[in-house]
Design an enzyme around this catalytic site. Structure first.
Site, PDB file in Angstrom:
ATOM      1  N   HIS A  67       0.857  -1.192   0.000  1.00  0.00           N
ATOM      2  CA  HIS A  67       0.000   0.000   0.000  1.00  0.00           C
ATOM      3  C   HIS A  67       0.886   1.232   0.000  1.00  0.00           C
ATOM      4  O   HIS A  67       1.946   1.233   0.618  1.00  0.00           O
ATOM      5  CB  HIS A  67      -0.889   0.005   1.244  1.00  0.00           C
ATOM      6  CG  HIS A  67      -2.044   0.933   1.112  1.00  0.00           C
ATOM      7  ND1 HIS A  67      -1.928   2.292   1.364  1.00  0.00           N
ATOM      8  CD2 HIS A  67      -3.313   0.723   0.723  1.00  0.00           C
ATOM      9  CE1 HIS A  67      -3.097   2.855   1.143  1.00  0.00           C
ATOM     10  NE2 HIS A  67      -3.949   1.946   0.756  1.00  0.00           N
ATOM     11  N   ASP A 100      -8.020  -5.009  -0.308  1.00  0.00           N
ATOM     12  CA  ASP A 100      -8.503  -5.853  -1.414  1.00  0.00           C
ATOM     13  C   ASP A 100      -8.186  -7.327  -1.246  1.00  0.00           C
ATOM     14  O   ASP A 100      -8.639  -8.151  -2.033  1.00  0.00           O
ATOM     15  CB  ASP A 100      -7.872  -5.354  -2.724  1.00  0.00           C
ATOM     16  CG  ASP A 100      -8.406  -3.984  -3.090  1.00  0.00           C
ATOM     17  OD1 ASP A 100      -7.596  -3.054  -3.275  1.00  0.00           O
ATOM     18  OD2 ASP A 100      -9.638  -3.834  -3.146  1.00  0.00           O
TER      19      ASP A 100
HETATM   20  C1  SDX Z   1      -6.048   0.303  -3.005  1.00  0.00           C
HETATM   21  O1  SDX Z   1      -4.161   4.730  -1.962  1.00  0.00           O
HETATM   22  C2  SDX Z   1      -5.164   4.150  -1.394  1.00  0.00           C
HETATM   23  O2  SDX Z   1      -5.619   4.513  -0.331  1.00  0.00           O
HETATM   24  C3  SDX Z   1      -5.738   2.981  -2.176  1.00  0.00           C
HETATM   25  C4  SDX Z   1      -6.787   2.144  -1.459  1.00  0.00           C
HETATM   26  C5  SDX Z   1      -8.053   2.941  -1.206  1.00  0.00           C
HETATM   27  O3  SDX Z   1      -8.763   2.594  -0.250  1.00  0.00           O
HETATM   28  O4  SDX Z   1      -8.361   3.834  -2.030  1.00  0.00           O
HETATM   29  O5  SDX Z   1      -6.274   1.674  -0.221  1.00  0.00           O
HETATM   30  C6  SDX Z   1      -7.200   0.933  -2.298  1.00  0.00           C
HETATM   31  O6  SDX Z   1      -5.765   0.658  -4.119  1.00  0.00           O
HETATM   32  C7  SDX Z   1      -5.228  -0.745  -2.275  1.00  0.00           C
HETATM   33  C8  SDX Z   1      -4.015  -1.264  -3.119  1.00  0.00           C
HETATM   34  C9  SDX Z   1      -4.544  -2.336  -4.072  1.00  0.00           C
HETATM   35  N1  SDX Z   1      -3.475  -2.718  -5.031  1.00  0.00           N
HETATM   36  C10 SDX Z   1      -2.858  -3.928  -4.952  1.00  0.00           C
HETATM   37  O7  SDX Z   1      -3.067  -4.768  -4.083  1.00  0.00           O
HETATM   38  C11 SDX Z   1      -1.880  -4.197  -6.087  1.00  0.00           C
HETATM   39  C12 SDX Z   1      -0.588  -4.786  -5.533  1.00  0.00           C
HETATM   40  N2  SDX Z   1       0.115  -3.695  -4.784  1.00  0.00           N
HETATM   41  C13 SDX Z   1       1.065  -2.919  -5.475  1.00  0.00           C
HETATM   42  O8  SDX Z   1       1.030  -2.858  -6.829  1.00  0.00           O
HETATM   43  C14 SDX Z   1       1.605  -1.724  -4.696  1.00  0.00           C
HETATM   44  O9  SDX Z   1       1.852  -2.159  -3.433  1.00  0.00           O
HETATM   45  C15 SDX Z   1       0.763  -0.462  -4.667  1.00  0.00           C
HETATM   46  C16 SDX Z   1       0.400  -0.005  -6.046  1.00  0.00           C
HETATM   47  C17 SDX Z   1      -0.472  -0.679  -3.877  1.00  0.00           C
HETATM   48  C18 SDX Z   1       1.614   0.616  -3.995  1.00  0.00           C
HETATM   49  O10 SDX Z   1       2.653   0.872  -4.822  1.00  0.00           O
HETATM   50  P1  SDX Z   1       3.784   1.970  -4.453  1.00  0.00           P
HETATM   51  O11 SDX Z   1       3.448   2.664  -3.194  1.00  0.00           O
HETATM   52  O12 SDX Z   1       4.021   2.792  -5.673  1.00  0.00           O
HETATM   53  O13 SDX Z   1       5.015   1.092  -4.102  1.00  0.00           O
HETATM   54  P2  SDX Z   1       5.997   0.479  -5.167  1.00  0.00           P
HETATM   55  O14 SDX Z   1       5.235  -0.082  -6.323  1.00  0.00           O
HETATM   56  O15 SDX Z   1       7.059   1.487  -5.430  1.00  0.00           O
HETATM   57  O16 SDX Z   1       6.610  -0.768  -4.348  1.00  0.00           O
HETATM   58  C19 SDX Z   1       7.669  -0.582  -3.414  1.00  0.00           C
HETATM   59  C20 SDX Z   1       8.442  -1.887  -3.484  1.00  0.00           C
HETATM   60  C21 SDX Z   1       8.899  -2.235  -4.909  1.00  0.00           C
HETATM   61  O17 SDX Z   1      10.048  -3.077  -4.766  1.00  0.00           O
HETATM   62  P3  SDX Z   1      11.549  -2.371  -4.936  1.00  0.00           P
HETATM   63  O18 SDX Z   1      11.509  -1.602  -6.242  1.00  0.00           O
HETATM   64  O19 SDX Z   1      11.661  -1.453  -3.710  1.00  0.00           O
HETATM   65  O20 SDX Z   1      12.480  -3.515  -4.905  1.00  0.00           O
HETATM   66  O21 SDX Z   1       7.606  -2.985  -3.078  1.00  0.00           O
HETATM   67  C22 SDX Z   1       7.411  -3.875  -4.152  1.00  0.00           C
HETATM   68  C23 SDX Z   1       7.788  -3.108  -5.432  1.00  0.00           C
HETATM   69  O22 SDX Z   1       8.227  -4.022  -6.432  1.00  0.00           O
HETATM   70  N3  SDX Z   1       6.012  -4.243  -4.148  1.00  0.00           N
HETATM   71  C24 SDX Z   1       5.538  -5.461  -4.367  1.00  0.00           C
HETATM   72  C25 SDX Z   1       4.154  -5.366  -4.202  1.00  0.00           C
HETATM   73  N4  SDX Z   1       3.810  -4.095  -3.910  1.00  0.00           N
HETATM   74  C26 SDX Z   1       4.965  -3.400  -3.886  1.00  0.00           C
HETATM   75  N5  SDX Z   1       6.171  -6.633  -4.680  1.00  0.00           N
HETATM   76  C27 SDX Z   1       5.364  -7.719  -4.822  1.00  0.00           C
HETATM   77  N6  SDX Z   1       4.013  -7.706  -4.680  1.00  0.00           N
HETATM   78  C28 SDX Z   1       3.387  -6.542  -4.367  1.00  0.00           C
HETATM   79  N7  SDX Z   1       2.051  -6.529  -4.218  1.00  0.00           N
END
Ligand code: SDX
Length: 428
Positions: free
Chosen positions: A307, A364
């Site tokens: 998140h 989710d």
């Molecule tokens: C919602 O913002 C809100 O409030 C949203 C929400 C709401 O109520 O409105 O809470 C609802 O959208 C919840 C999130 C639902 N999405 C997912 O579950 C999709 C999977 N999650 C990710 O794609 C990710 O965690 C995000 C999009 C939610 C957040 O992304 P960020 O903050 O941009 O973080 P990032 O992508 O830069 O990740 C940081 C690190 C990275 O690794 P490094 O580059 O540091 O090595 O964490 C890793 C990412 O690769 N990472 C994951 C991951 N999520 C982040 N690795 C594996 N699986 C994951 N799910």
């Protein structure tokens, strides 16, 4: 004495005001930065940028705190109901019984959508994703209510538009589902409560009325409360920025639906179930999929994990996880993907990669298991998220309008070609 931030640019020192919120959050106020220094800030994805001040929702990602208008989400989920929470978010205070009854009655008077709109549904293919249908029909409400287009938005016209949206959105959503299964639409029954009316329009058939099940009603009401607002997330920011141009509320909400649809945002609940089903079909070896999620060369991500703000457990996920067990036990359902979800959570939360990046289950991760248990198909999951988030979007849009916030128009740093003369095609 108010706090200041100092920056030194090209040898010159500038002081910038610091503002502190009621929960001690601090921000450097850069409203006049460019005017004073000629510099802008750059913050891809707005990870460090506050877009506004707001009195609606507070969340603390480190502590896993979420409050709507100061009320903890745990108390609202346990003791309130969705319409009351909608009233709270939009009006700022919990309603008295008379206020809530009046709010509910007003909504009941507007649950029908114009009969001509049925033709829109008939034009969509049955394989149309319900989110695309819902967003389009929601925007089309502005064509049936031209009075809502008034950019000066008199208060009573805005209130009527808010009532119409809250009332018609469940109808629009349920009819999108009926269209997708080729069933005749079911009209709203105003003798039913908000959630039961939606379930009735979803699951009633000409030959058989939907039978209200208090377990299902309570589970869905709780899920809608948990999704009702979440401060400046992607779709809410979209609603605000579209509304900031004085576009009408129907169009702003439709834009929010489209932003929510993305699998990184509200579309994650559908992606989670598809992921869990895939793991189940693949034999249920969660360690293999955790490894894939960690592998930078593998595009696979653990959907429902991570998140932008929560670097601790998403408090909503905790509540939904418990509700999962309750609902499935009460309905006598055993969904094998719930076991896989729990194994996945356990495996991830003990894995350095996830622990280091503070990736926890988010709202989710478990919600789809409940939706499926109450009979809602996977491609309706994000529509359910939108149904829950609607009052939050409305509250945030109205706060932006009431605060007379300027049109949203971020700056950029240009990194393209510098000036060059046009060359005729014959000379290229
Ligand atoms: C919602 O913002 C809100 O409030 C949203 C929400 C709401 O109520 O409105 O809470 C609802 O959208 C919840 C999130 C639902 N999405 C997912 O579950 C999709 C999977 N999650 C990710 O794609 C990710 O965690 C995000 C999009 C939610 C957040 O992304 P960020 O903050 O941009 O973080 P990032 O992508 O830069 O990740 C940081 C690190 C990275 O690794 P490094 O580059 O540091 O090595 O964490 C890793 C990412 O690769 N990472 C994951 C991951 N999520 C982040 N690795 C594996 N699986 C994951 N799910």
């Amino acid at each position: 004495m108010s706090e200041k931030a100092e920056i030194i640019l090209e040898g010159k020192k500038y002081e910038l005001p610091v503002i502190t919120g009621t929960e001690n959050e601090k921000a450097i106020d850069i409203n006049n930065l460019r005017q004073e220094t000629g510099y802008v800030t750059l913050d891809s994805g707005f990870k460090n940028t506050g877009a506004t001040t707001s009195k609606i929702t507070f969340l603390d990602g480190e502590e896993g705190i979420l409050r709507y208008r100061g009320y903890p989400i745990e108390q609202l989920a346990e003791r309130s109901n969705f319409l009351e929470v909608a009233y709270l978010l939009i009006n700022g205070e919990l309603p008295t019984k008379n206020e809530l009854d009046a709010f509910s009655e007003k909504i009941k008077m507007h649950t029908l959508i114009h009969e001509d709109m049925k033709r829109f549904y008939e034009a969509y293919p049955t394989y149309a994703h319900p989110m695309g249908v819902v967003a389009s029909i929601t925007c089309s409400l502005s064509t049936f209510y031209p009075g809502s287009l008034n950019p000066n938005r008199s208060r009573d016209k805005v209130d009527l538009t808010i009532t119409r949206l809250l009332a018609k959105f469940p109808t629009i959503a349920a009819w999108a589902y009926k269209n997708s299964v080729g069933h005749p639409v079911q009209y709203p029954k105003n003798s039913l409560g908000y959630v039961d009316n939606f379930l009735s329009m979803m699951f009633s058939l000409p030959s058989q009325d939907y039978e209200v099940d208090p377990v299902v009603t309570s589970a869905l009401d709780k899920l809608l409360i948990l999704h009702a607002d979440h401060e400046q997330n992607c779709s809410t920011s979209t609603v605000r920025i579209v509304g900031s141009s004085q576009a009408n509320l129907y169009g702003s909400i439709a834009a929010g639906c489209i932003a929510l649809w993305g699998p990184l945002h509200g579309g994650a609940n559908q992606a989670v179930i598809e992921m869990l089903d895939l793991i189940k079909q693949d034999g249920g070896d969660v360690s293999k999929w955790v490894a894939k999620a960690k592998d930078k060369n593998d595009p696979f991500r653990l959907m429902g994990f991570g998140h932008r703000v929560y670097k601790n457990f998403d408090p909503r996920a905790k509540i939904i996880k418990k509700a999962c067990d309750d609902v499935l036990n009460k309905l006598g359902i055993h969904d094998p993907v719930l076991d896989i979800a729990k194994q996945l959570e356990e495996a991830a939360l003990t894995d350095e990669y996830f622990v280091e990046r503070k990736l926890y289950p988010n709202v989710d991760f478990y919600s789809g298991i409940i939706y499926r248990a109450i009979g809602i198909p996977v491609d309706m999951f994000t529509v359910m998220f939108a149904l829950g988030r609607l009052p939050g979007w409305i509250a945030q849009w109205r706060e932006m309008v009431d605060n007379k916030e300027p049109i949203g128009r971020p700056r950029q740093i240009y990194t393209g070609a510098t000036t060059r003369d046009y060359v005729n095609i014959a000379e290229r």
